[in-house]
Design a protein around this motif. Sequence first.
Motif, mmCIF file in Angstrom:
data_model
loop_
_atom_site.group_PDB
_atom_site.id
_atom_site.type_symbol
_atom_site.label_atom_id
_atom_site.label_comp_id
_atom_site.label_asym_id
_atom_site.label_seq_id
_atom_site.Cartn_x
_atom_site.Cartn_y
_atom_site.Cartn_z
ATOM 1 N N VAL A 9 88.185 109.051 -12.082
ATOM 2 C CA VAL A 9 86.495 108.521 -12.013
ATOM 3 C C VAL A 9 85.604 108.275 -12.365
ATOM 4 C CG1 VAL A 9 85.473 106.699 -9.590
ATOM 5 C CG2 VAL A 9 87.999 107.827 -9.814
ATOM 6 N N GLN A 39 80.010 98.752 -27.168
ATOM 7 C CA GLN A 39 80.268 98.150 -28.446
ATOM 8 C C GLN A 39 81.058 97.226 -27.381
ATOM 9 O OE1 GLN A 39 84.251 99.636 -28.038
ATOM 10 N NE2 GLN A 39 84.816 98.481 -30.036
ATOM 11 N N ILE A 40 80.917 96.283 -26.395
ATOM 12 C CA ILE A 40 81.313 94.597 -27.094
ATOM 13 C C ILE A 40 80.002 94.198 -26.497
ATOM 14 C CG2 ILE A 40 81.861 93.153 -24.665
ATOM 15 C CD1 ILE A 40 84.319 95.337 -24.011
ATOM 16 N N LEU A 41 79.105 94.660 -26.454
ATOM 17 C CA LEU A 41 77.615 94.014 -25.965
ATOM 18 C C LEU A 41 77.056 93.730 -27.538
ATOM 19 C CD1 LEU A 41 76.119 95.138 -22.573
ATOM 20 C CD2 LEU A 41 77.315 93.016 -23.166
ATOM 21 N N LEU A 56 84.754 105.768 -15.504
ATOM 22 C CA LEU A 56 82.807 104.744 -15.583
ATOM 23 C C LEU A 56 82.877 105.161 -16.792
ATOM 24 C CD1 LEU A 56 82.999 104.786 -11.837
ATOM 25 C CD2 LEU A 56 83.629 103.310 -13.390
ATOM 26 N N PHE A 94 72.995 95.142 -15.404
ATOM 27 C CA PHE A 94 73.790 95.495 -14.731
ATOM 28 C C PHE A 94 75.896 96.448 -15.063
ATOM 29 C CE2 PHE A 94 78.524 92.811 -14.928
ATOM 30 C CZ PHE A 94 78.485 92.471 -13.292
ATOM 31 N N LEU A 95 75.736 95.983 -16.101
ATOM 32 C CA LEU A 95 77.006 97.410 -16.083
ATOM 33 C C LEU A 95 77.057 98.248 -15.730
ATOM 34 C CD1 LEU A 95 78.451 94.850 -19.120
ATOM 35 C CD2 LEU A 95 79.511 95.376 -17.277
ATOM 36 N N LEU A 110 86.853 94.031 -18.781
ATOM 37 C CA LEU A 110 86.148 93.991 -20.296
ATOM 38 C C LEU A 110 87.324 92.989 -21.238
ATOM 39 C CD1 LEU A 110 84.418 98.191 -19.764
ATOM 40 C CD2 LEU A 110 83.533 95.152 -19.320
ATOM 41 N N TYR A 165 83.925 103.425 -19.793
ATOM 42 C CA TYR A 165 83.650 101.777 -19.788
ATOM 43 C C TYR A 165 82.446 101.208 -19.930
ATOM 44 C CZ TYR A 165 88.196 101.917 -16.136
ATOM 45 O OH TYR A 165 89.287 102.202 -16.284
ATOM 46 N N PHE A 219 87.197 97.508 -9.229
ATOM 47 C CA PHE A 219 87.205 98.556 -10.253
ATOM 48 C C PHE A 219 88.207 98.928 -10.625
ATOM 49 C CE2 PHE A 219 88.664 103.211 -9.832
ATOM 50 C CZ PHE A 219 87.616 103.228 -10.989
ATOM 51 N N VAL A 276 77.204 98.128 -11.945
ATOM 52 C CA VAL A 276 78.772 98.024 -11.887
ATOM 53 C C VAL A 276 79.230 99.643 -12.136
ATOM 54 C CG1 VAL A 276 81.296 97.345 -12.415
ATOM 55 C CG2 VAL A 276 78.861 95.713 -13.190
ATOM 56 N N PHE A 277 78.939 100.598 -13.010
ATOM 57 C CA PHE A 277 79.537 101.471 -12.845
ATOM 58 C C PHE A 277 79.001 101.861 -11.986
ATOM 59 C CE2 PHE A 277 80.719 99.991 -17.482
ATOM 60 C CZ PHE A 277 81.639 99.666 -16.503
ATOM 61 N N VAL A 305 79.207 91.697 -30.547
ATOM 62 C CA VAL A 305 78.504 89.818 -30.758
ATOM 63 C C VAL A 305 77.602 89.367 -31.811
ATOM 64 C CG1 VAL A 305 78.210 88.189 -29.417
ATOM 65 C CG2 VAL A 305 79.087 90.390 -27.830
ATOM 66 N N TRP A 360 82.680 101.457 -23.367
ATOM 67 C CA TRP A 360 83.504 100.667 -24.446
ATOM 68 C C TRP A 360 81.777 99.105 -23.966
ATOM 69 C CZ3 TRP A 360 87.975 98.524 -21.172
ATOM 70 C CH2 TRP A 360 88.437 97.340 -21.989
ATOM 71 N N SER A 361 81.410 99.207 -23.094
ATOM 72 C CA SER A 361 80.480 97.687 -22.913
ATOM 73 C C SER A 361 79.607 97.805 -23.823
ATOM 74 C CB SER A 361 80.056 98.149 -21.188
ATOM 75 O OG SER A 361 80.586 98.248 -20.577
#
Lengths: 138, 124
Positions: A120, A133-135, A124, A87-88, B41, A127, B34, A91-92, A138, A130-131
């Motif tokens: 940009v 790392q976050i996912l 992205l 999904f992410l 996040l 991000y 955006f 998004v990007f 957990v 980072w995504s």
Amino acid sequence: MVRQAPEDAPSSTGGSLRTEPGGPPKRVLVGAHYGARDWLMQRLTATVMAAYTLLLVIAVATLPQVDLMHWRALWSQPWMRYVSFLFLMCVFYHAWIGVRTILMDYVHHTGLRLFLYGVVVLALVAYAAWSIQILWSV
Amino acid sequence: MVKPRPVYLNLLQIRQPVPAIVSILHRISGALLFLFIPLLLYLLQATLVSPDVAAAYYGVLAHPIVKIVLLVLLWAYLHHICAGVRHLIFDLHIGTALAPARASSMAVLVISVVLTIIVAVRLW
């Protein structure tokens, strides 16, 4: 991209390629086709994101209890990790096509526009890191 | 004689049809989403890293300005999805005539606001 029409164009297009019989060949304008690719990817990523949104709503709605503990438990499941990652990434990618289009419309100074494209894209990519790392924390 | 042509259109003085409003809101909502990716996040991370951080995050969430920002982003997400689905349906050559296109643009405006209210009430 501008391509010169071949001198001996096939008969199906030959007539329309010339301004008059025996005259100079018209130039044929063809695109690089990245517009069609962007159009398709924008829709593909949009469909994935819409499906994920429905999935997330159902997942949250079917939690035994909506609190932080159950929320965390949902995100710690491997399938949730991979689906959210997909999904992410959508998004990007989707954001890149959209923001690029907006910048093309409003930022007419070429240097500034290229600089903003760079900002940009770098944002992205950051991000995306980072995504992950976050996912996976957990 | 060369007729004087309009060289400057004041967009604020032209009464925009509903599909035009939905169209520009699609763009504005996309740009907003955006710009606020880092905040979203960060909030996701805050709810997932540890219970203490999550508790502190509840304090941040309670702030009225944060609530308003999240509410606007929620609307932006829902509007962008609804307007996007409308485009996907257009791509199937459905509802492209003037009357249904106007009706569906109005539906996008209404449904996204109604969904925003429903989700907001459920969350707070």
